[in-house]
Each structure stands twice: as C-alpha cells, then as structure tokens.
Design an enzyme around this catalytic site. Sequence first.
Site, PDB file in Angstrom:
ATOM      1  N   SER A  29      48.672 -11.285 -23.353  1.00  0.00           N
ATOM      2  CA  SER A  29      47.722 -12.285 -22.822  1.00  0.00           C
ATOM      3  C   SER A  29      48.079 -13.713 -23.194  1.00  0.00           C
ATOM      4  O   SER A  29      48.236 -14.028 -24.366  1.00  0.00           O
ATOM      5  CB  SER A  29      46.315 -12.057 -23.407  1.00  0.00           C
ATOM      6  OG  SER A  29      45.779 -10.865 -22.985  1.00  0.00           O
ATOM      7  N   HIS A  60      46.103  -8.402  -9.115  1.00  0.00           N
ATOM      8  CA  HIS A  60      47.473  -8.761  -9.442  1.00  0.00           C
ATOM      9  C   HIS A  60      47.777  -8.392 -10.894  1.00  0.00           C
ATOM     10  O   HIS A  60      47.360  -9.075 -11.815  1.00  0.00           O
ATOM     11  CB  HIS A  60      47.644 -10.262  -9.220  1.00  0.00           C
ATOM     12  CG  HIS A  60      49.016 -10.741  -9.509  1.00  0.00           C
ATOM     13  ND1 HIS A  60      50.066 -10.531  -8.645  1.00  0.00           N
ATOM     14  CD2 HIS A  60      49.522 -11.425 -10.557  1.00  0.00           C
ATOM     15  CE1 HIS A  60      51.150 -11.065  -9.161  1.00  0.00           C
ATOM     16  NE2 HIS A  60      50.845 -11.615 -10.321  1.00  0.00           N
ATOM     17  N   HIS A  82      46.249  -1.862 -19.440  1.00  0.00           N
ATOM     18  CA  HIS A  82      45.402  -1.594 -20.606  1.00  0.00           C
ATOM     19  C   HIS A  82      44.503  -0.390 -20.338  1.00  0.00           C
ATOM     20  O   HIS A  82      44.061  -0.172 -19.210  1.00  0.00           O
ATOM     21  CB  HIS A  82      44.492  -2.796 -20.894  1.00  0.00           C
ATOM     22  CG  HIS A  82      45.226  -4.063 -21.217  1.00  0.00           C
ATOM     23  ND1 HIS A  82      45.586  -4.971 -20.243  1.00  0.00           N
ATOM     24  CD2 HIS A  82      45.650  -4.568 -22.393  1.00  0.00           C
ATOM     25  CE1 HIS A  82      46.223  -5.978 -20.827  1.00  0.00           C
ATOM     26  NE2 HIS A  82      46.280  -5.770 -22.118  1.00  0.00           N
ATOM     27  N   TYR A  84      41.470  -0.235 -21.202  1.00  0.00           N
ATOM     28  CA  TYR A  84      40.124  -0.704 -20.820  1.00  0.00           C
ATOM     29  C   TYR A  84      40.007  -1.002 -19.324  1.00  0.00           C
ATOM     30  O   TYR A  84      38.910  -1.161 -18.805  1.00  0.00           O
ATOM     31  CB  TYR A  84      39.685  -1.917 -21.657  1.00  0.00           C
ATOM     32  CG  TYR A  84      40.530  -3.166 -21.524  1.00  0.00           C
ATOM     33  CD1 TYR A  84      40.521  -3.933 -20.361  1.00  0.00           C
ATOM     34  CD2 TYR A  84      41.317  -3.601 -22.578  1.00  0.00           C
ATOM     35  CE1 TYR A  84      41.293  -5.077 -20.240  1.00  0.00           C
ATOM     36  CE2 TYR A  84      42.094  -4.732 -22.480  1.00  0.00           C
ATOM     37  CZ  TYR A  84      42.073  -5.472 -21.314  1.00  0.00           C
ATOM     38  OH  TYR A  84      42.839  -6.601 -21.201  1.00  0.00           O
ATOM     39  N   GLU A  85      41.137  -1.073 -18.631  1.00  0.00           N
ATOM     40  CA  GLU A  85      41.072  -1.261 -17.180  1.00  0.00           C
ATOM     41  C   GLU A  85      40.799   0.057 -16.460  1.00  0.00           C
ATOM     42  O   GLU A  85      40.585   0.070 -15.252  1.00  0.00           O
ATOM     43  CB  GLU A  85      42.393  -1.859 -16.677  1.00  0.00           C
ATOM     44  CG  GLU A  85      42.576  -3.307 -17.114  1.00  0.00           C
ATOM     45  CD  GLU A  85      44.011  -3.779 -17.007  1.00  0.00           C
ATOM     46  OE1 GLU A  85      44.209  -4.936 -16.586  1.00  0.00           O
ATOM     47  OE2 GLU A  85      44.940  -3.026 -17.335  1.00  0.00           O
ATOM     48  N   ALA A 112      48.036 -10.498 -28.013  1.00  0.00           N
ATOM     49  CA  ALA A 112      47.049 -11.393 -28.609  1.00  0.00           C
ATOM     50  C   ALA A 112      46.150 -10.542 -29.477  1.00  0.00           C
ATOM     51  O   ALA A 112      45.835  -9.410 -29.112  1.00  0.00           O
ATOM     52  CB  ALA A 112      46.247 -12.068 -27.509  1.00  0.00           C
ATOM     53  N   MET A 209      43.680  -4.739 -28.300  1.00  0.00           N
ATOM     54  CA  MET A 209      43.349  -3.672 -27.340  1.00  0.00           C
ATOM     55  C   MET A 209      44.573  -3.177 -26.563  1.00  0.00           C
ATOM     56  O   MET A 209      44.438  -2.704 -25.435  1.00  0.00           O
ATOM     57  CB  MET A 209      42.312  -4.186 -26.332  1.00  0.00           C
ATOM     58  CG  MET A 209      41.076  -4.809 -26.950  1.00  0.00           C
ATOM     59  SD  MET A 209      40.042  -5.563 -25.691  1.00  0.00           S
ATOM     60  CE  MET A 209      38.884  -6.504 -26.701  1.00  0.00           C
ATOM     61  N   SER A 210      45.751  -3.280 -27.167  1.00  0.00           N
ATOM     62  CA  SER A 210      46.960  -2.891 -26.418  1.00  0.00           C
ATOM     63  C   SER A 210      48.017  -2.340 -27.363  1.00  0.00           C
ATOM     64  O   SER A 210      47.725  -1.974 -28.501  1.00  0.00           O
ATOM     65  CB  SER A 210      47.516  -4.120 -25.673  1.00  0.00           C
ATOM     66  OG  SER A 210      48.029  -5.062 -26.585  1.00  0.00           O
ATOM     67  N   ASN A 233      42.337 -15.830 -32.538  1.00  0.00           N
ATOM     68  CA  ASN A 233      40.963 -16.139 -32.972  1.00  0.00           C
ATOM     69  C   ASN A 233      40.685 -15.393 -34.266  1.00  0.00           C
ATOM     70  O   ASN A 233      41.364 -14.422 -34.592  1.00  0.00           O
ATOM     71  CB  ASN A 233      39.967 -15.671 -31.888  1.00  0.00           C
ATOM     72  CG  ASN A 233      40.135 -14.187 -31.563  1.00  0.00           C
ATOM     73  OD1 ASN A 233      41.036 -13.806 -30.814  1.00  0.00           O
ATOM     74  ND2 ASN A 233      39.297 -13.361 -32.155  1.00  0.00           N
ATOM     75  N   HIS A 245      37.547 -14.990 -24.035  1.00  0.00           N
ATOM     76  CA  HIS A 245      38.882 -14.769 -23.496  1.00  0.00           C
ATOM     77  C   HIS A 245      39.582 -16.107 -23.258  1.00  0.00           C
ATOM     78  O   HIS A 245      40.802 -16.223 -23.428  1.00  0.00           O
ATOM     79  CB  HIS A 245      38.806 -13.952 -22.207  1.00  0.00           C
ATOM     80  CG  HIS A 245      40.140 -13.613 -21.635  1.00  0.00           C
ATOM     81  ND1 HIS A 245      41.076 -12.851 -22.317  1.00  0.00           N
ATOM     82  CD2 HIS A 245      40.739 -13.950 -20.462  1.00  0.00           C
ATOM     83  CE1 HIS A 245      42.172 -12.741 -21.587  1.00  0.00           C
ATOM     84  NE2 HIS A 245      41.988 -13.400 -20.453  1.00  0.00           N
TER      85      HIS A 245
HETATM   86  N1  HPA Z   1      39.569  -8.404 -30.783  1.00  0.00           N
HETATM   87  C1  HPA Z   1      40.221  -7.560 -29.937  1.00  0.00           C
HETATM   88  N2  HPA Z   1      41.196  -7.947 -29.135  1.00  0.00           N
HETATM   89  C2  HPA Z   1      41.573  -9.235 -29.181  1.00  0.00           C
HETATM   90  C3  HPA Z   1      40.949 -10.165 -30.022  1.00  0.00           C
HETATM   91  C4  HPA Z   1      39.898  -9.723 -30.874  1.00  0.00           C
HETATM   92  O1  HPA Z   1      39.303 -10.476 -31.653  1.00  0.00           O
HETATM   93  N3  HPA Z   1      41.573 -11.366 -29.816  1.00  0.00           N
HETATM   94  C5  HPA Z   1      42.529 -11.149 -28.877  1.00  0.00           C
HETATM   95  N4  HPA Z   1      42.533  -9.860 -28.482  1.00  0.00           N
END
Ligand code: HPA
Length: 280
Positions: A29, A60, A82, A84-85, A112, A209-210, A233, A245
């Site tokens: 990401s 896309h 992913h 989650y998709e 990320a 998440m990946s 973050n 996001h």
């Molecule tokens: N949690 C889960 N997935 C993420 C985060 C997070 O804080 N930041 C970027 N991807």
Amino acid sequence: MAAPEFSDTVSFLRERVPHAPQAILVVGSGLGGIVEEIGDAVRTPYADIPGFPRSTVVGHAGELVAGRWAGVNVVAMAGRFHLYEGWTPREVAYPIRTLAALGPGSLILTNAAGGVRPGMQPGDLMLIADHLNLMWKNPLIGAVEEGEERFPDMSDPYDAEFRRVAEEVALEQRIPVEQGVYAALLGPSYETPAEIRMLARLGADAVGMSTVPEVLVARARGIRVLGISCITNLAAGLGSTPLSHAEVVEVGARVRDRLAALVKGSLPRLVATVSEEARR
Ligand code: HPA
C-alpha cells in the site's frame, strides 16, 4: 471455455516476462511508485493474466511489471491480493506460486504496517525477522502442489542472510532500519486497543493484513524471502489520532524513496547470495 489452469498461467507469464526473473518483488500500500524505477518494463494488468484472481468488486487490482533493476531481472507485483477482499488463501498466493515456476530464487515483499513496539514511529522501516500468522489461514491447505512439501519447515521464514545483507545496505546508505516480528491479521477493520495490547504481549512489533500467505508459499517452494514493513502509523490506542487509510498511503509515499534505495541496493547482493549457494 474451460477455466485456465496453472500451466496456462505459467505459459502466459513466460511470454510476458521476457527475461527469466531472478527475484520477485511484491509492493504494498502506498509504495507502488518504487516499480517506476524498473527499466525495460513490460507491464501486464492482472486482468489480462489467465487464472489470476478476477473480481468485479475490487476493480483495478494491479499489474505485473517485468524488467531490469540494479542489473537484476525482476518481476514486480504492483498491487497484491488480500484475504480481506474475499479471496481464498490459495487465490491470494496464486501469483507467487505461478511466478515461482519461472525460477526466481528470491522474493522481496514490502507492506504497510502499524507500529506495535514502543518507540516505533510512522516512517520507520522494519526488516521482518519473523511472523505470527494470526490470520489462521494457510494457502498450503489442500492438495500438495508439485515442487512443494506437505510440511514445509518455517524455522527461517525471513532469511537471516538476506536480513544481514539488507542491514549492511541500510548502514552504507544511512537508512535507519529496525528488525521485528510482523503479526498478520485478517482485517479489514483496524485492530482495537485491547487487540494491540494482546499483540504486544504475544511478541509482535508491527501489525498488518498481508504478506504471510505469500511467504508460506514461497518457503514451501524453497524461495528465500526478504520482508520489509513500512511503519505508517502507531497501532490502535498508541497514538492520539484515529487510524486512517489516507494516513497509511501518505506515509507510504513519504518513505518510498528510502525504501526504493534499500531494495535497489539489496537486490544484486541477494541474488548473488542465492547463486553462490547454488554453486556450493
Ligand atoms: N493495522 C493493520 N494493518 C495496517 C496498519 C495497522 O495499524 N497500518 C497499515 N496497515
């Protein structure tokens, strides 16, 4: 028309990836821009690749970029699938499984992630030293694919030598990097503060998440892995603002150049490490 099979995907990829790739890159990401540095690029939208996951929901999904970077034949996935998709673990890992058939010895994944370990800051880069598969899903469930084992070893999922090389490159280029454990959850909602406290107690340094499904398949096929998390973050409850996001993408864009330099510097040395091992 019958659904495309594994061998159809592989034959198609052989045509679209002109030089036998030495390394696969998977770009996470907000970090997609690093593929702009790939030379002689041949780009193929995932939608054109027979057998790749296809969705009307996600839209896309991304593209494959084959070419040369730092003197290395690479094939990059700009955009990944992913769980989650709504994809199954086997679907998420299908691109890695099929690209593996082209013979690359290395896989570099970026993602990320939220920082869990105290002191981690948005913009930090973390070499993944190990993971916690809290997705409780595994793309190796089901039939054993040719070239894979039933019970693959996972004692060195993120190659120790690859991490040593990346640390060396980071030091030379004065790019600060940490090492830590990546906890993978399903998402798509971010975690609660209680979940982050739990993850910290379980030994997680970052959360995302990946990545884990792709790593499981790569290791089952004997491909060596370098994983790099971009801490975008502070994990839930550790900072003063809600997670978004937009923040993830914004911070990803900010560290992109450093990440690109780290990957570019590491690539030729990782590939050399793999071919040296092959000679032994
Ligand atoms: N949690 C889960 N997935 C993420 C985060 C997070 O804080 N930041 C970027 N991807």
